[in-house]
Motif scaffolding. Structure first.
Motif, PDB file in Angstrom:
ATOM      1  N   ALA A 128       0.844  -1.193   0.000  1.00  0.00           N
ATOM      2  CA  ALA A 128       0.000   0.000   0.000  1.00  0.00           C
ATOM      3  C   ALA A 128       0.880   1.243   0.000  1.00  0.00           C
ATOM      4  O   ALA A 128       2.030   1.196   0.434  1.00  0.00           O
ATOM      5  CB  ALA A 128      -0.925   0.016   1.213  1.00  0.00           C
ATOM      6  N   TYR A 140      -3.435   0.422  -3.273  1.00  0.00           N
ATOM      7  CA  TYR A 140      -3.328  -0.882  -2.640  1.00  0.00           C
ATOM      8  C   TYR A 140      -3.035  -1.969  -3.670  1.00  0.00           C
ATOM      9  O   TYR A 140      -3.499  -1.909  -4.805  1.00  0.00           O
ATOM     10  CB  TYR A 140      -4.638  -1.244  -1.924  1.00  0.00           C
ATOM     11  N   LYS A 154      -6.581  -5.287  -1.038  1.00  0.00           N
ATOM     12  CA  LYS A 154      -7.645  -4.289  -1.179  1.00  0.00           C
ATOM     13  C   LYS A 154      -8.907  -4.745  -0.451  1.00  0.00           C
ATOM     14  O   LYS A 154      -9.334  -5.888  -0.591  1.00  0.00           O
ATOM     15  CB  LYS A 154      -7.914  -4.065  -2.668  1.00  0.00           C
TER      16      LYS A 154
END
Length: 120
Positions: free
Chosen positions: A47, A58, A63
């Motif tokens: 990230a 991300y 995610k």
């Protein structure tokens, strides 16, 4: 200087919050990122967040489960990790870059890493 902390051993489905304390430079001038490296694998992007915190990125694999954030007043970067999976097991590194991006090579300052282990 970057100091990562907050790693540990957690069961699958659990949560951890990583922190990365920065010192020595103007923290808000830098985009920040988290990367991880599992045994026998290459370091991979997790990230990233812009200097103001207005933009985040991300990896597809995290995610919806991980959230990156920063507190510029405290010179600290965070990674909230929820719904952890055994495949999230790795050494997690924080890093600083002059621009927000996912490219490992563009990050110029690195912390020492904190171990995250997720048991099944």
């Amino acid at each position: 200087q970057l100091q990562a902390s907050g790693g540990g051993l957690v069961q699958a489905g659990g949560s951890l919050r990583l922190s990365c304390a920065a010192s020595g430079r103007t923290f808000s001038n830098y985009a920040m990122g988290w990367f991880r490296q599992a045994p026998g694998k290459e370091r991979e992007f997790v990230a990233a967040i812009s200097g103001t915190g207005s933009s985040t990125y991300y990896a597809d694999s995290v995610k919806g489960r991980f959230t990156i954030s920063r507190d510029n007043a405290k010179n600290t970067l965070y990674l909230q990790m929820n719904s952890l999976k055994p495949e999230d097991t790795a050494l997690y590194y924080c890093a600083a870059s002059m621009r927000v991006n996912t490219d490992y090579d563009s990050y110029i300052y690195w912390g020492q890493g904190t171990q995250v282990t997720v048991s099944s």
